[in-house]
Design a protein around this motif. Structure first.
Motif, PDB file in Angstrom:
ATOM      1  N   LEU A 101       0.837  -1.203   0.000  1.00 45.15           N
ATOM      2  CA  LEU A 101       0.000   0.000   0.000  1.00 45.15           C
ATOM      3  C   LEU A 101       0.873   1.255   0.000  1.00 45.15           C
ATOM      4  CD1 LEU A 101      -3.059   0.794   0.206  1.00 45.15           C
ATOM      5  CD2 LEU A 101      -2.689   1.060   2.650  1.00 45.15           C
ATOM      6  N   ALA A 102       2.018   1.158   0.679  1.00 46.76           N
ATOM      7  CA  ALA A 102       2.933   2.309   0.754  1.00 46.76           C
ATOM      8  C   ALA A 102       3.788   2.444  -0.511  1.00 46.76           C
ATOM      9  CB  ALA A 102       3.832   2.165   1.977  1.00 46.76           C
ATOM     10  N   GLY A 103       3.743   1.447  -1.397  1.00 51.20           N
ATOM     11  CA  GLY A 103       4.483   1.575  -2.651  1.00 51.20           C
ATOM     12  C   GLY A 103       5.558   0.526  -2.887  1.00 51.20           C
ATOM     13  N   TYR A 251      -4.680  -1.984  -4.677  1.00 47.85           N
ATOM     14  CA  TYR A 251      -3.744  -1.038  -4.061  1.00 47.85           C
ATOM     15  C   TYR A 251      -3.046  -0.277  -5.188  1.00 47.85           C
ATOM     16  CZ  TYR A 251      -3.952  -3.685   0.356  1.00 47.85           C
ATOM     17  OH  TYR A 251      -4.338  -4.308   1.502  1.00 47.85           O
ATOM     18  N   GLY A 252      -3.036   1.012  -5.074  1.00 47.13           N
ATOM     19  CA  GLY A 252      -2.335   1.769  -6.100  1.00 47.13           C
ATOM     20  C   GLY A 252      -1.357   2.710  -5.455  1.00 47.13           C
ATOM     21  N   ARG A 253      -0.307   3.006  -6.174  1.00 49.90           N
ATOM     22  CA  ARG A 253       0.614   4.013  -5.647  1.00 49.90           C
ATOM     23  C   ARG A 253      -0.130   5.338  -5.571  1.00 49.90           C
ATOM     24  NH1 ARG A 253       5.909   3.453  -5.191  1.00 49.90           N
ATOM     25  NH2 ARG A 253       6.136   5.674  -5.338  1.00 49.90           N
ATOM     26  N   PRO A 254       0.072   6.075  -4.490  1.00 48.35           N
ATOM     27  CA  PRO A 254      -0.608   7.363  -4.388  1.00 48.35           C
ATOM     28  C   PRO A 254      -0.246   8.262  -5.564  1.00 48.35           C
ATOM     29  CG  PRO A 254       0.425   6.765  -2.308  1.00 48.35           C
ATOM     30  CD  PRO A 254       0.906   5.784  -3.331  1.00 48.35           C
ATOM     31  N   ILE A 255      -1.241   8.970  -6.078  1.00 48.92           N
ATOM     32  CA  ILE A 255      -0.986   9.826  -7.228  1.00 48.92           C
ATOM     33  C   ILE A 255      -0.540  11.200  -6.764  1.00 48.92           C
ATOM     34  CG2 ILE A 255      -2.559   8.653  -8.766  1.00 48.92           C
ATOM     35  CD1 ILE A 255      -4.601  10.846  -8.053  1.00 48.92           C
ATOM     36  N   THR A 256       0.073  11.932  -7.641  1.00 47.99           N
ATOM     37  CA  THR A 256       0.537  13.269  -7.272  1.00 47.99           C
ATOM     38  C   THR A 256      -0.536  14.284  -7.633  1.00 47.99           C
ATOM     39  OG1 THR A 256       1.538  13.518  -9.416  1.00 47.99           O
ATOM     40  CG2 THR A 256       2.937  12.656  -7.690  1.00 47.99           C
ATOM     41  N   ALA A 257      -0.415  15.435  -7.038  1.00 47.06           N
ATOM     42  CA  ALA A 257      -1.447  16.452  -7.231  1.00 47.06           C
ATOM     43  C   ALA A 257      -1.591  16.852  -8.679  1.00 47.06           C
ATOM     44  CB  ALA A 257      -1.128  17.666  -6.378  1.00 47.06           C
ATOM     45  N   PRO A 261      -7.117  12.545 -11.180  1.00 46.91           N
ATOM     46  CA  PRO A 261      -7.491  11.759 -10.017  1.00 46.91           C
ATOM     47  C   PRO A 261      -7.671  10.290 -10.349  1.00 46.91           C
ATOM     48  CG  PRO A 261      -9.268  13.228 -10.677  1.00 46.91           C
ATOM     49  CD  PRO A 261      -8.091  13.579 -11.496  1.00 46.91           C
ATOM     50  N   ARG A 262      -7.320   9.439  -9.368  1.00 47.22           N
ATOM     51  CA  ARG A 262      -7.463   7.999  -9.571  1.00 47.22           C
ATOM     52  C   ARG A 262      -8.815   7.580  -9.014  1.00 47.22           C
ATOM     53  NH1 ARG A 262      -4.252   3.464 -10.031  1.00 47.22           N
ATOM     54  NH2 ARG A 262      -5.063   1.617  -9.013  1.00 47.22           N
ATOM     55  N   ARG A 263      -9.593   6.940  -9.839  1.00 50.31           N
ATOM     56  CA  ARG A 263     -10.921   6.502  -9.408  1.00 50.31           C
ATOM     57  C   ARG A 263     -10.803   5.050  -8.985  1.00 50.31           C
ATOM     58  NH1 ARG A 263     -16.464   8.603 -11.603  1.00 50.31           N
ATOM     59  NH2 ARG A 263     -15.194  10.433 -11.388  1.00 50.31           N
ATOM     60  N   LEU A 264     -11.045   4.804  -7.729  1.00 48.61           N
ATOM     61  CA  LEU A 264     -10.893   3.441  -7.233  1.00 48.61           C
ATOM     62  C   LEU A 264     -12.006   2.558  -7.751  1.00 48.61           C
ATOM     63  CD1 LEU A 264      -9.873   4.128  -3.575  1.00 48.61           C
ATOM     64  CD2 LEU A 264      -8.418   3.440  -5.451  1.00 48.61           C
TER      65      LEU A 264
ATOM     66  N   VAL B  63     -13.956   7.252  -4.655  1.00 52.18           N
ATOM     67  CA  VAL B  63     -12.941   7.817  -3.764  1.00 52.18           C
ATOM     68  C   VAL B  63     -11.863   8.401  -4.657  1.00 52.18           C
ATOM     69  CG1 VAL B  63     -11.206   7.326  -2.003  1.00 52.18           C
ATOM     70  CG2 VAL B  63     -13.366   6.094  -1.979  1.00 52.18           C
ATOM     71  N   ARG B  65      -8.246  10.551  -4.592  1.00 58.81           N
ATOM     72  CA  ARG B  65      -7.151  11.108  -3.795  1.00 58.81           C
ATOM     73  C   ARG B  65      -6.300  11.970  -4.712  1.00 58.81           C
ATOM     74  NH1 ARG B  65      -4.163   6.497  -2.616  1.00 58.81           N
ATOM     75  NH2 ARG B  65      -5.627   5.225  -3.746  1.00 58.81           N
ATOM     76  N   PHE B  66      -5.876  13.112  -4.217  1.00 60.61           N
ATOM     77  CA  PHE B  66      -5.142  14.046  -5.068  1.00 60.61           C
ATOM     78  C   PHE B  66      -3.707  14.266  -4.598  1.00 60.61           C
ATOM     79  CE2 PHE B  66      -9.606  14.789  -5.466  1.00 60.61           C
ATOM     80  CZ  PHE B  66      -9.797  14.939  -6.824  1.00 60.61           C
ATOM     81  N   ALA B  94       9.900   1.568   0.358  1.00 60.99           N
ATOM     82  CA  ALA B  94       8.517   1.674  -0.134  1.00 60.99           C
ATOM     83  C   ALA B  94       8.200   3.106  -0.571  1.00 60.99           C
ATOM     84  CB  ALA B  94       7.545   1.221   0.950  1.00 60.99           C
TER      85      ALA B  94
END
Lengths: 267, 206
Positions: A101-103, A251-257, A261-264, B63, B65-66, B94
Motif C-alpha cells: 500500500l505504501a508503494g 492497491y495503487g501508488r498514491p498519485i501526485t497532485a 485523479p485515480r478513481r478506485l 474515492v 485522492r489528489f 517503499a
C-alpha cells in the motif's frame, strides 16, 4: 531498475533475518534432525528389506534401519521447511500488505521469499546430507542431496502459500505436520510396502522419496525423479504470487497532485 | 474540483454480507485542515478510512485522492521479528526516500529513540503504536489518514501527538483522525460523526 534491485535485496535480507530469528525452527534444525536420525539408527531393526520403486522401475534391497533414516530425514526437513516458510510469510503478511500500500513492489517482496527458500534449502540439504553420511556412505550423495532439496522446495512452497491463505499459526503448524506425516508415511517402503497406489504420484514427496531411497542404496540415476517435486514448488510459488496480487489488486501508488485523479471504483 | 482538495469521498457504500456499514458517505478534505471522524464502536470508522486509503474497495461510490498519503492503521501493523531501524529501512524503500532524517526526527519526538535496535515483538504496546504512527508520517505526505493513532500513548506523548498534528496542519498538510475521546474534539477544525452509515458534519468544537 536500481530501485527494484534495492527493493529485492532489502526484502531478501529481512526475510532471512526473520528466518534466523525463528528460534523454534533453529532449535529444530540443531537438535530435531540429528536426534531423530540418531534414534532411528539406534533403535530400528537392522534387517534387509526389498522394495520396488514404481517411479524408477528398480528393485532395491536395503537395511530397514537405513531406509527409515532416509524417510525420517525427509520428514524432518519437510516439516522444518514448511514451518519456517509458513511462519515467515504469516508473520509478515499484514506488514507486506501495508508495504505494498505504501508503494513497495509486490514481485520483489514475493521473489525475496522464494529466493530465501532456495538458500534455506541449500543449507538444510547440506546439513542433513552430512548427518546421513555419518551413518553410512550413501551410494549417490549428490542425488540424495537433490532429492532432499526438491522435498524442501515442495514443502517450503506449500508453507509460503499456506502463510498467505491460513488464518492462524496453529492452523499452519497442523497443516504442515499432518501433510508431511501422511505424505512420508505413504511414501515409506516400511509403512506402505506395496507403494503401488496410482494416486501416490500426486503427492509432493513421491519423486523425492523414491529418488532419495534409490540413490541412497543404488547407482540408478534418480535426478529426474527428484525433480518431479519441482512442479509442486512452481505451482505453490505461482499460487502464492497470485493470492498476494489478488489481495492487493486495488492497491495503487498514491498519485501526485498534478496527475488526474485515480478513481478506485465507480458504479 | 478546488485545487486544494486532497481527498474526496462521494456516496460510498460498503456492506459485510447483509450488514450494511456505510450507506452513502461523503467527505471532502482540503489542504491545511485537521478533520475528526467520530462514532460509536463498530459504526464503520475504520472501514471508511481503509476505503479512503485504497485498502478496501467500496461497493458503490467514488474515492478520489489528489496527493500521496500516509496511513496509520488502528492496530499496529509491524513485523515482530524486525527492529525499529529495519522497519524504517523497509518503508524508506517503499516510499523511495533518499534519507531517513525525518523518520529519526519523529522517533525522537515520540520518545522511543532508545529502541532503534529493539525488535517490534519486544516493544511495549504504546511503543509499537509509536512505530506504527512513525511509519505513516516518515515520508511527510500532504494527506494523513490516522485511525486512533495514539492508543496506548502516555499523556505526554498524547500531547506531543496533538502538537505534531497542529504543526502539520500549519504546514498545509491535511490530517484525518479517527477519535472517540471527547477531550480530543477541541483539536479538530471539523468533526464528522459517523452515524447510521452516514457522516454528519458537526460544527467546529472550538
Amino acid at each position: 531498475m536500481r530501485h527494484q534491485w534495492t527493493a529485492f535485496a532489502v526484502a531478501l535480507g529481512f526475510t532471512l533475518t526473520g528466518h534466523l530469528r525463528n528460534r523454534l525452527a533453529m532449535a529444530m534444525i540443531a537438535f530435531f534432525i540429528p536426534t531423530w536420525i540418531y534414534l532411528v539408527r539406534a533403535t530400528a531393526l537392522n534387517k534387509d528389506i526389498t522394495f520396488s520403486s514404481s517411479a524408477l522401475g528398480v528393485e532395491v534391497v536395503a537395511s530397514m534401519n537405513r531406509t527409515i533414516q532416509v524417510s525420517s530425514s525427509l520428514h524432518a526437513v519437510t516439516v522444518i521447511a514448511g514451518f519456517m516458510m509458513f511462519m515467515a510469510t504469516f508473520s509478515a503478511r499484514d506488514m507486506d500488505l501495508r508495504l505494498v500500500l505504501a508503494g513497495y513492489p509486490r514481485l520483489q517482496l514475493l521473489v525475496a521469499k522464494v529466493v530465501a527458500l532456495l538458500l534455506v534449502a541449500a543449507l538444510l540439504t547440506g546439513y542433513t546430507l552430512a548427518l546421513l553420511q555419518l551413518s553410512w556412505p550413501l551410494a549417490q550423495p549428490g542425488a540424495v542431496a537433490a532429492a532432499l532439496a526438491a522435498a524442501i522446495l515442495a514443502y517450503g512452497g506449500l508453507g509460503i502459500m499456506a502463510g498467505f491463505v491460513l488464518r492462524s499459526e496453529l492452523e499452519g503448524f497442523f497443516v504442515v505436520v499432518m501433510a508431511t506425516l501422511i505424505d512420508v508415511g505413504m511414501q515409506s517402503p516400511v509403512s506402505n510396502p506395496a507403494g503401488d497406489q496410482p494416486w501416490l504420484s500426486l503427492l509432493p514427496l513421491y519423486g523425492p522419496a523414491q529418488a532419495a531411497l534409490v540413490a541412497s542404496f543404488t547407482t540408478t540415476d534418480s535426478f529426474a525423479c527428484a525433480a518431479l517435486a519441482l512442479r509442486w514448488f512452481a505451482a505453490t510459488s505461482v499460487l502464492a504470487l497470485l493470492t498476494f496480487c489478488f489481495r492487493t489488486r486495488h492497491y495503487g501508488r498514491p498519485i501526485t497532485a498534478s496527475s488526474s485523479p485515480r478513481r478506485l471504483r465507480a458504479d | 474540483m478546488a485545487s486544494d482538495v486532497r481527498l474526496c469521498i462521494s456516496a460510498v457504500h460498503k456492506s459485510y454480507g447483509r450488514r450494511s456499514v456505510l450507506r452513502g458517505v461523503d467527505l471532502t478534505v482540503s489542504a491545511g485542515v485537521l478533520v475528526g471522524v467520530v462514532g460509536e464502536n463498530g459504526s464503520g470508522k475504520s472501514t471508511l478510512l481503509r476505503i479512503a486509503v485504497g485498502q478496501l474497495t467500496p461497493d458503490r461510490g467514488t474515492v478520489r485522492r489528489f496527493s500521496a498519503l500516509g496511513y496509520c492503521p488502528q492496530q499496529a501493523v509491524v513485523n515482530d521479528t524486525l527492529t525499529v531501524a529495519q522497519h524504517l529501512r523497509l518503508f524508506q524503500v517503499a516510499y523511495r526516500l533518499p534519507r531517513l532524517d525525518r523518520a529519526w526526527e519523529l522517533v525522537e519526538l515520540l520518545g522511543f529513540g532508545g529502541e532503534r535496535r529493539t525488535r517490534a515483538g519486544e516493544l511495549s504496546g504504546g511503543t509499537r503504536q509509536k512505530l506504527n504512527l512513525t511509519l505513516a508520517l516518515m515520508h511527510d505526505p500532504p494527506l494523513l489518514v490516522l485511525d486512533e493513532p495514539y492508543q496506548g500513548f502516555d499523556w505526554d506523548t498524547h500531547q506531543r501527538f496533538w502538537q505534531l498534528a497542529g504543526q502539520l496542519r500549519g504546514q498545509g498538510r491535511s490530517v484525518v483522525v479517527v477519535s472517540h475521546l471527547l477531550h480530543d474534539l477541541k483539536y479538530f477544525d471539523t468533526v464528522h460523526h459517523l452515524r447510521d452509515g452516514r457522516l454528519h458534519q458537526e460544527g467546529a468544537p472550538r
